[in-house]
Design a protein around this motif. Structure first.
Motif, PDB file in Angstrom:
ATOM      1  N   VAL A 107      13.258  -3.083 -14.015  1.00 10.99           N
ATOM      2  CA  VAL A 107      12.949  -1.682 -13.295  1.00 10.99           C
ATOM      3  C   VAL A 107      11.675  -1.371 -13.489  1.00 10.99           C
ATOM      4  N   ILE A 108      11.079  -1.000 -12.397  1.00 10.01           N
ATOM      5  CA  ILE A 108       9.384  -0.465 -12.557  1.00 10.01           C
ATOM      6  C   ILE A 108       9.250   0.772 -13.273  1.00 10.01           C
ATOM      7  N   LEU A 109       8.578   0.980 -14.119  1.00 14.70           N
ATOM      8  CA  LEU A 109       8.261   2.322 -14.836  1.00 14.70           C
ATOM      9  C   LEU A 109       7.002   2.821 -14.408  1.00 14.70           C
ATOM     10  N   SER A 110       5.809   1.963 -14.257  1.00 14.97           N
ATOM     11  CA  SER A 110       4.711   2.263 -13.889  1.00 14.97           C
ATOM     12  C   SER A 110       3.841   1.054 -13.162  1.00 14.97           C
ATOM     13  N   ILE A 111       3.179   1.594 -12.272  1.00 12.09           N
ATOM     14  CA  ILE A 111       2.147   0.603 -11.584  1.00 12.09           C
ATOM     15  C   ILE A 111       0.914   1.027 -11.464  1.00 12.09           C
ATOM     16  N   ASN A 112      -0.017   0.089 -12.077  1.00 12.45           N
ATOM     17  CA  ASN A 112      -1.573   0.457 -12.202  1.00 12.45           C
ATOM     18  C   ASN A 112      -1.883   1.718 -12.771  1.00 12.45           C
ATOM     19  N   GLY A 113      -1.046   2.098 -13.874  1.00 11.76           N
ATOM     20  CA  GLY A 113      -1.318   3.205 -14.755  1.00 11.76           C
ATOM     21  C   GLY A 113      -0.622   4.662 -14.507  1.00 11.76           C
ATOM     22  N   LYS A 114       0.121   4.710 -13.164  1.00 15.63           N
ATOM     23  CA  LYS A 114       0.656   5.565 -12.740  1.00 15.63           C
ATOM     24  C   LYS A 114       2.327   5.502 -12.840  1.00 15.63           C
ATOM     25  N   LYS A 115       2.936   6.605 -13.195  1.00 16.42           N
ATOM     26  CA  LYS A 115       4.328   6.443 -13.109  1.00 16.42           C
ATOM     27  C   LYS A 115       5.052   6.173 -11.897  1.00 16.42           C
ATOM     28  N   SER A 116       5.988   5.353 -11.775  1.00 10.42           N
ATOM     29  CA  SER A 116       6.602   4.627 -10.467  1.00 10.42           C
ATOM     30  C   SER A 116       7.218   5.783  -9.731  1.00 10.42           C
ATOM     31  N   TYR A 117       7.688   6.888 -10.397  1.00 12.21           N
ATOM     32  CA  TYR A 117       8.329   8.040  -9.607  1.00 12.21           C
ATOM     33  C   TYR A 117       7.641   8.761  -8.937  1.00 12.21           C
ATOM     34  N   GLN A 118       6.148   8.727  -8.957  1.00  7.53           N
ATOM     35  CA  GLN A 118       5.077   9.364  -8.294  1.00  7.53           C
ATOM     36  C   GLN A 118       4.972   8.884  -7.026  1.00  7.53           C
ATOM     37  N   PHE A 119       5.533   7.575  -6.583  1.00 11.05           N
ATOM     38  CA  PHE A 119       5.291   7.001  -5.442  1.00 11.05           C
ATOM     39  C   PHE A 119       6.744   6.948  -4.898  1.00 11.05           C
ATOM     40  N   THR A 120       6.737   6.825  -3.404  1.00 14.25           N
ATOM     41  CA  THR A 120       8.039   6.424  -2.711  1.00 14.25           C
ATOM     42  C   THR A 120       8.019   5.026  -2.737  1.00 14.25           C
ATOM     43  N   LEU A 121       9.029   4.291  -2.595  1.00 21.39           N
ATOM     44  CA  LEU A 121       9.346   2.991  -2.541  1.00 21.39           C
ATOM     45  C   LEU A 121       8.131   2.293  -1.517  1.00 21.39           C
ATOM     46  N   GLN A 122       8.206   2.915  -0.350  1.00 24.47           N
ATOM     47  CA  GLN A 122       7.306   2.366   0.669  1.00 24.47           C
ATOM     48  C   GLN A 122       5.901   2.157   0.042  1.00 24.47           C
ATOM     49  N   GLN A 123       5.403   3.460  -0.556  1.00 30.25           N
ATOM     50  CA  GLN A 123       4.159   3.332  -1.147  1.00 30.25           C
ATOM     51  C   GLN A 123       3.857   2.274  -2.035  1.00 30.25           C
ATOM     52  N   ILE A 124       4.782   2.009  -2.886  1.00 33.27           N
ATOM     53  CA  ILE A 124       4.646   1.061  -3.894  1.00 33.27           C
ATOM     54  C   ILE A 124       4.644  -0.381  -3.175  1.00 33.27           C
ATOM     55  N   MET A 125       5.378  -0.792  -2.154  1.00 35.40           N
ATOM     56  CA  MET A 125       5.547  -2.143  -1.441  1.00 35.40           C
ATOM     57  C   MET A 125       4.321  -2.026  -0.744  1.00 35.40           C
ATOM     58  N   HIS A 126       3.556  -1.179  -0.255  1.00 32.77           N
ATOM     59  CA  HIS A 126       2.507  -1.221   0.263  1.00 32.77           C
ATOM     60  C   HIS A 126       1.304  -1.582  -0.330  1.00 32.77           C
ATOM     61  N   MET A 127       1.390  -1.551  -1.678  1.00 28.27           N
ATOM     62  CA  MET A 127       0.197  -2.037  -2.450  1.00 28.27           C
ATOM     63  C   MET A 127       0.295  -3.451  -2.564  1.00 28.27           C
ATOM     64  N   PHE A 128       1.369  -4.027  -2.409  1.00 30.52           N
ATOM     65  CA  PHE A 128       1.652  -5.522  -2.538  1.00 30.52           C
ATOM     66  C   PHE A 128       1.097  -6.158  -1.435  1.00 30.52           C
ATOM     67  N   TYR A 129       0.796  -5.333  -0.443  1.00 31.97           N
ATOM     68  CA  TYR A 129       0.364  -6.044   0.816  1.00 31.97           C
ATOM     69  C   TYR A 129      -1.420  -6.064   0.838  1.00 31.97           C
ATOM     70  N   GLY A 130      -2.011  -5.450  -0.321  1.00 29.56           N
ATOM     71  CA  GLY A 130      -3.336  -5.283  -0.391  1.00 29.56           C
ATOM     72  C   GLY A 130      -4.240  -6.487  -0.265  1.00 29.56           C
TER      73      GLY A 130
END
Length: 442
Positions: A392-415
């Motif tokens: 379960v993802i708690l944070s991504i790049n220093g920001k809490k995961s719940y501050q993002f939508t699911l699609q916003q997080i997935m979009h980071m993986f397309y960078g």
């Protein structure tokens, strides 16, 4: 003696009920046309559909012939579904057929478009829950029954549909548009286009599948030269009606829709065992889906068997893909405790709306979405870093995961290739950190 105005009113009402009683969608306003806003989530169109007085969220999918409700969400209890019979359905995926209940005489309303006698299929398979993957509630899918009755304009750039009665629809001249002829099989539209593989232009017949988020799927055919090249990687491609679909991802040099040419487009070659029933359709070579369709504004006129396309501002956007190798899904909610300064003595209305329970001036308990790993590509940066399915993802790049939508997080993986990703996860109560870089594979 009945006056003329009353006679006119009665005549108008009889005409209105006669029109509405027909077994088709009818736009109930003077213009016989209605514009509806939609949400575009992961290249998929989600629209509000009212069924028997209950408003739900449906995927607009040109690849389905009849409306399907994902009944494990228990929506049928409030829909007053009647006249049911058990049937089985088949689709993509390597699993068994799924059981469904067919229901007739349902009232469907999409904007001002109404149909009084609509069949629908309630499916109980929990694997067909699209909501976790999209991070947005989706209760069902609708396609052919809407498209066959009305002219449907999909404006991807401004995110609206326009539904118009074919009898009143006026075709506008458009020098910057292309018209493509449609062919139909079992209520599904197909279009003939060209793909360039190994420097060869190959004509292909593709299902128009607005319910798919990829760009292009091709079914391998050695005789016709439709085959995956040397540059590819194995990956999870998506979920079908009968299970998961896996295959190889690659690129094609060109995809040509008349004079409109998309270069270096993404393509997937699904494994044969996952698409066996789809390959039985005569002359079908694959599917064209959301990552291509979103680059155009489109008018579907099924009665004339026409699809009119016009480039929009997304046309030149580069095709990308998930370079992390990890797929996430919404996995319920988590409860967190946070220390916050709170000078008020009581919980205010805004805190209640956010799902927060304030027990003191310092401690706040919140309900937040949980995002879990559900797919992990072998040999991918995420897998090599040590991530595991169900983390379960708690944070991504220093920001809490719940501050993002699911699609916003997935979009980071397309960078961009080489972009650094730092994930903090909860693995069965243990907090772990992982670092990796996105890797370009082709």
């Amino acid at each position: 003696m009945m006056n003329k105005s009353l006679i006119f009113v009665l005549f108008f009402c009889l005409l209105w009920f006669s029109t509405l009683s027909q077994n088709k969608f009818v736009v109930q306003n003077k213009k016989q046309s209605h514009k509806i806003k939609f949400k575009l989530i992961n290249n998929l169109i989600v629209i509000p559909v009212e069924i028997n007085g209950v408003t739900l969220s449906f995927l607009l999918d040109t690849g389905v012939s009849k409306p399907i409700i994902f009944n494990f969400l228990n929506v049928s209890d409030s829909l007053n579904i009647k006249n049911t019979e058990s049937i089985t359905l088949r689709g993509l995926g390597g699993g068994e057929s799924v059981e469904a209940l067919k229901s007739s005489n349902n009232i469907f309303k999409i904007g001002d478009a109404v149909k009084l006698n609509q069949d629908l299929y309630a499916v109980y398979n929990s694997n067909l829950n699209l909501a976790p993957r999209l991070g947005f509630p989706v209760h069902g899918i609708i396609g052919f029954d809407l498209f066959k009755d009305l002219v449907v304009e999909i404006n991807y750039s401004k995110k609206f549909l326009r539904l118009t009665s074919p009898e009143t629809y006026e075709t506008k001249k458009c020098k910057s548009c292309e018209q493509l002829n449609l062919e139909f099989y079992n209520g599904k539209p197909y279009v003939n286009v060209k793909v360039n593989l190994d420097n060869m232009d190959i004509p292909v017949k593709l299902l128009i599948d607005s319910g798919g988020s990829d760009a292009l799927w091709l079914f391998e055919d050695e005789e016709r030269g439709i085959k995956c090249g040397e540059k590819y990687f194995d990956d999870f491609l998506g979920h079908g009606l009968n299970g998961s679909v896996y295959g190889r991802r690659s690129k094609i040099k060109e995809l040509s829709l008349q004079s409109f040419v998309l270069k270096n487009a993404n393509v997937a070659f699904p494994n044969t065992e996952n698409i066996f029933h789809a390959t039985q359709i005569k002359d079908r070579n694959g599917s064209i889906s959301g990552d291509v369709l979103k680059r155009f504004n489109i008018i579907f006129d099924y009665r004339k068997a026409l699809m009119v396309i016009k480039k929009n501002r997304k046309f030149k956007d580069p095709f990308s893909y998930n370079k992390s190798g990890v797929e996430l899904a919404h996995d319920g909610i988590r409860v967190i405790q946070e220390l916050k300064r709170n000078d008020s003595k009581t919980t205010n209305e805004s805190q209640v709306k956010k799902g927060e329970l304030v027990y003191s001036n310092a401690l706040t308990i919140s309900l937040i979405p949980a995002y879990a790993v559900v797919e992990l590509r072998p040999g991918s940066p995420a897998e090599l870093a040590g991530l595991k399915i169900r983390d379960v993802i708690l944070s991504i790049n220093g920001k809490k995961s719940y501050q993002f939508t699911l699609q916003q997080i997935m979009h980071m993986f397309y960078g961009e290739d080489g972009k650094k990703i730092k994930l903090v996860v909860d693995r069965d109560g243990e907090v772990l950190s992982f670092n990796f870089k996105l890797k370009k594979l082709m």
